[in-house]
Design an enzyme around this catalytic site. Structure first.
Site, PDB file in Angstrom:
ATOM      1  N   HIS A  85      42.659  -0.661  26.074  1.00  0.00           N
ATOM      2  CA  HIS A  85      43.351  -1.552  26.905  1.00  0.00           C
ATOM      3  C   HIS A  85      42.281  -2.824  26.974  1.00  0.00           C
ATOM      4  O   HIS A  85      41.092  -2.877  27.151  1.00  0.00           O
ATOM      5  CB  HIS A  85      43.726  -1.212  28.120  1.00  0.00           C
ATOM      6  CG  HIS A  85      44.620  -2.295  28.978  1.00  0.00           C
ATOM      7  ND1 HIS A  85      45.937  -2.425  28.805  1.00  0.00           N
ATOM      8  CD2 HIS A  85      44.101  -3.157  29.852  1.00  0.00           C
ATOM      9  CE1 HIS A  85      46.045  -3.274  29.551  1.00  0.00           C
ATOM     10  NE2 HIS A  85      45.283  -4.045  30.268  1.00  0.00           N
ATOM     11  N   ASP A 164      55.573  -0.854  38.276  1.00  0.00           N
ATOM     12  CA  ASP A 164      55.009  -1.873  38.089  1.00  0.00           C
ATOM     13  C   ASP A 164      55.738  -2.782  37.371  1.00  0.00           C
ATOM     14  O   ASP A 164      55.125  -4.062  37.717  1.00  0.00           O
ATOM     15  CB  ASP A 164      53.802  -1.480  37.142  1.00  0.00           C
ATOM     16  CG  ASP A 164      52.701  -2.443  36.695  1.00  0.00           C
ATOM     17  OD1 ASP A 164      51.994  -2.920  37.624  1.00  0.00           O
ATOM     18  OD2 ASP A 164      52.813  -3.062  35.571  1.00  0.00           O
ATOM     19  N   ARG A 171      54.117  -9.984  42.237  1.00  0.00           N
ATOM     20  CA  ARG A 171      52.822 -10.397  42.360  1.00  0.00           C
ATOM     21  C   ARG A 171      52.662 -11.885  41.584  1.00  0.00           C
ATOM     22  O   ARG A 171      52.080 -12.687  42.128  1.00  0.00           O
ATOM     23  CB  ARG A 171      51.814  -9.433  41.502  1.00  0.00           C
ATOM     24  CG  ARG A 171      51.611  -8.278  42.639  1.00  0.00           C
ATOM     25  CD  ARG A 171      50.955  -7.157  41.879  1.00  0.00           C
ATOM     26  NE  ARG A 171      49.551  -7.559  41.466  1.00  0.00           N
ATOM     27  CZ  ARG A 171      49.010  -7.029  40.098  1.00  0.00           C
ATOM     28  NH1 ARG A 171      49.705  -6.016  39.597  1.00  0.00           N
ATOM     29  NH2 ARG A 171      48.110  -7.286  39.888  1.00  0.00           N
ATOM     30  N   SER A 186      47.747  -1.197  38.486  1.00  0.00           N
ATOM     31  CA  SER A 186      48.820  -1.462  37.737  1.00  0.00           C
ATOM     32  C   SER A 186      48.585  -1.120  36.065  1.00  0.00           C
ATOM     33  O   SER A 186      49.237  -0.297  35.525  1.00  0.00           O
ATOM     34  CB  SER A 186      48.990  -3.324  37.695  1.00  0.00           C
ATOM     35  OG  SER A 186      49.637  -3.453  36.512  1.00  0.00           O
ATOM     36  N   LYS A 190      49.767   2.625  33.946  1.00  0.00           N
ATOM     37  CA  LYS A 190      50.662   2.758  32.836  1.00  0.00           C
ATOM     38  C   LYS A 190      49.650   3.535  31.594  1.00  0.00           C
ATOM     39  O   LYS A 190      50.365   4.106  30.707  1.00  0.00           O
ATOM     40  CB  LYS A 190      50.726   1.031  32.311  1.00  0.00           C
ATOM     41  CG  LYS A 190      52.053   0.636  33.210  1.00  0.00           C
ATOM     42  CD  LYS A 190      51.906  -1.162  32.653  1.00  0.00           C
ATOM     43  CE  LYS A 190      50.745  -1.868  33.321  1.00  0.00           C
ATOM     44  NZ  LYS A 190      51.163  -3.245  33.260  1.00  0.00           N
TER      45      LYS A 190
HETATM   46  N1  URA Z   1      47.686  -6.467  33.396  1.00  0.00           N
HETATM   47  C1  URA Z   1      48.470  -5.547  33.923  1.00  0.00           C
HETATM   48  O1  URA Z   1      48.992  -4.756  33.462  1.00  0.00           O
HETATM   49  N2  URA Z   1      48.456  -5.517  35.267  1.00  0.00           N
HETATM   50  C2  URA Z   1      47.780  -6.661  36.029  1.00  0.00           C
HETATM   51  O2  URA Z   1      48.054  -6.519  37.055  1.00  0.00           O
HETATM   52  C3  URA Z   1      46.897  -7.456  35.518  1.00  0.00           C
HETATM   53  C4  URA Z   1      46.957  -7.305  34.056  1.00  0.00           C
END
Ligand code: URA
Length: 436
Positions: A85, A164, A171, A186, A190
């Site tokens: 990621h 999320d 947010r 967050s 995932k």
């Molecule tokens: N990417 C995400 O998936 N979540 C965040 O809060 C910031 C970047």
């Protein structure tokens, strides 16, 4: 536990007290099902933004997010399942060559990516410039492609971490994105929902990144590694520079062309360096020996490119683009941005280049915006390069001359041309790994 009062929970967090596991679990569940409205969750997000979350709160928060929807079950797939990621940047197309390189070395890569927003691009938008390429699968489809090809390049399903999906949008609208506990929970909720055996993080730092300062990039990396550890998933993070765009192509179809260069053994040196370094980390997490040699071999032998072709076919795309990249969407004009003076490039601001590409239509200012796959920017002059007056700083790939005119001034401000030679900062700034 009796049903908590949301006002009491907001008050607790606002006053710097600690929320219990039960309270957090209730809050995330009640927000996901709509019992807690956006305005109260917005107040809670701001309280967390200011007060933070302690380690136990962060674990409970991530756990509750992770279980707010479906969790993948991939245990029947043989071999390690490792994902990467990136916290996002400009010209960051690494996932596209990386996933097939790693899969060609025998590691499963269940990769879930996102779309571009603001100055940063998204892997899904880039992949979808390949005619026919599909990135949207249900659980069975995702599982089948991963089983058949050893990798899948998909978007996140609606049912994965729905908390999320709601919270991130909230947010975004309430100035509470750039909070380390909220970003890390967050991202990690995932990733943990993908049933991984290991995760490699590319935490970007610099003008084009979420984290502009090295200390906060390190803190973000350590926080995500800590969450992985609490869930028994080993995580390695590389902290990499995002002061200038990565590689040369910034856009969508042009980034696929550059990714194909890497898979064919070429490509810009910085992009190749990061791609190989992340591939080595993924192989090491999978327990594969001589990872560096394996990565080199997978590119030189053509296995990585063959793996990419396999996944393009499996996901409905036209594999002919790999032999003939002119089948990808192309701009009508390529207009050079010319250096007005000679000297040495001392700044090539990733954020400014990313925002200019977005304004051309390569990215989105709002989630609902459509992108234009053909437009973009090719960066020719990078940090430390010497340029003469009249040299090309960048080539702007547009539909119309007016598009170029509309961004020229802003794009030009990305470059600073100085007198003195500079040492371009190292690309890979730090490596942090978890000990489980
Ligand atoms: N990417 C995400 O998936 N979540 C965040 O809060 C910031 C970047």
């Amino acid at each position: 536990m009796s049903t908590p009062s949301i006002i009491e929970l907001i008050t607790k967090k606002r006053d710097g007290e600690t929320l219990s596991d039960d309270e957090i679990r209730w809050l995330i569940g009640a927000y996901t099902d709509g019992t807690v409205p956006d305005y109260q969750m917005a107040a809670m997000a701001m309280a967390i933004y200011i007060r933070g979350l302690g380690p136990d709160e962060l674990t409970a928060w991530t756990e509750a997010m992770l279980h707010s929807g479906d969790v993948l079950e991939l245990s029947d797939i043989d071999g390690a399942k490792i994902d990467k990621h990136s916290t996002g940047g400009v010209g960051d197309k690494v996932s596209i060559p990386l996933a097939p390189i790693v899969a060609a070395c025998g590691v499963n890569v269940p990769m879930m990516s996102g779309r571009g927003l603001g100055h940063t691009g998204g892997t899904l938008d880039k992949l979808e410039t390949i005619p026919g390429f599909n990135t949207s699968f249900d659980r069975d489809g995702f599982h089948r492609i991963l089983t058949d090809t050893g990798l899948v390049l998909a978007g996140q399903s609606e049912r994965l971490v729905p908390a999320d999906r709601k919270l991130y949008a909230l947010r975004d609208a309430t100035a509470t994105v750039s909070s380390i506990p909220l970003i890390s929970s967050s991202i990690m909720s995932k990733k943990l929902a993908e049933d991984l055996d290991g995760l490699v993080l590319d935490v970007k730092v610099g003008s084009g990144a979420f984290m502009t300062e090295p200390e906060s990039a390190r803190e973000l990396a350590e926080t995500m590694i800590g969450i992985g550890k609490a869930h028994g998933v080993p995580v390695t993070a590389l902290i990499t520079g995002m002061d200038q765009p990565l590689g040369r192509a910034v856009g969508n179809a042009n980034e696929i062309r550059e990714s194909l260069e890497v898979l064919s053994g070429g490509g810009p040196a910085d992009l190749v360096e990061i791609t190989k370094a992340l591939a080595v980390e993924m192989l090491e997490l999978a327990g594969i020996e001589e990872a560096t040699t394996q990565v080199e071999r997978s590119i030189e032998s053509g296995d990585a490119l063959a793996k990419f072709i396999e996944v393009v076919i499996a996901q409905g795309g036209d594999p002919k683009v790999t032999e003939d990249p002119t089948l990808l969407p192309e701009p009508d004009h390529e207009i050079p941005l010319i250096a007005e003076r000679e000297g040495i490039v001392t700044r090539c601001d990733a954020r400014v280049v990313g925002l200019s590409a977005m304004r051309l239509g390569a990215g989105r200012s709002r989630k609902e915006d459509e992108i234009d796959p053909a437009v973009g920017i090719r960066v020719e002059a990078k940090l430390g390069d010497t340029v003469a007056q009249g040299d090309t700083l960048a080539v702007v790939e547009v539909r119309t001359r007016e598009q170029f005119d509309s961004i020229e001034m802003d794009l030009r401000s990305a470059w600073e041309i100085g007198e003195n030679a500079i040492d371009a900062p190292p690309l890979i700034r730090d490596r942090i790994t978890s000990e489980l």
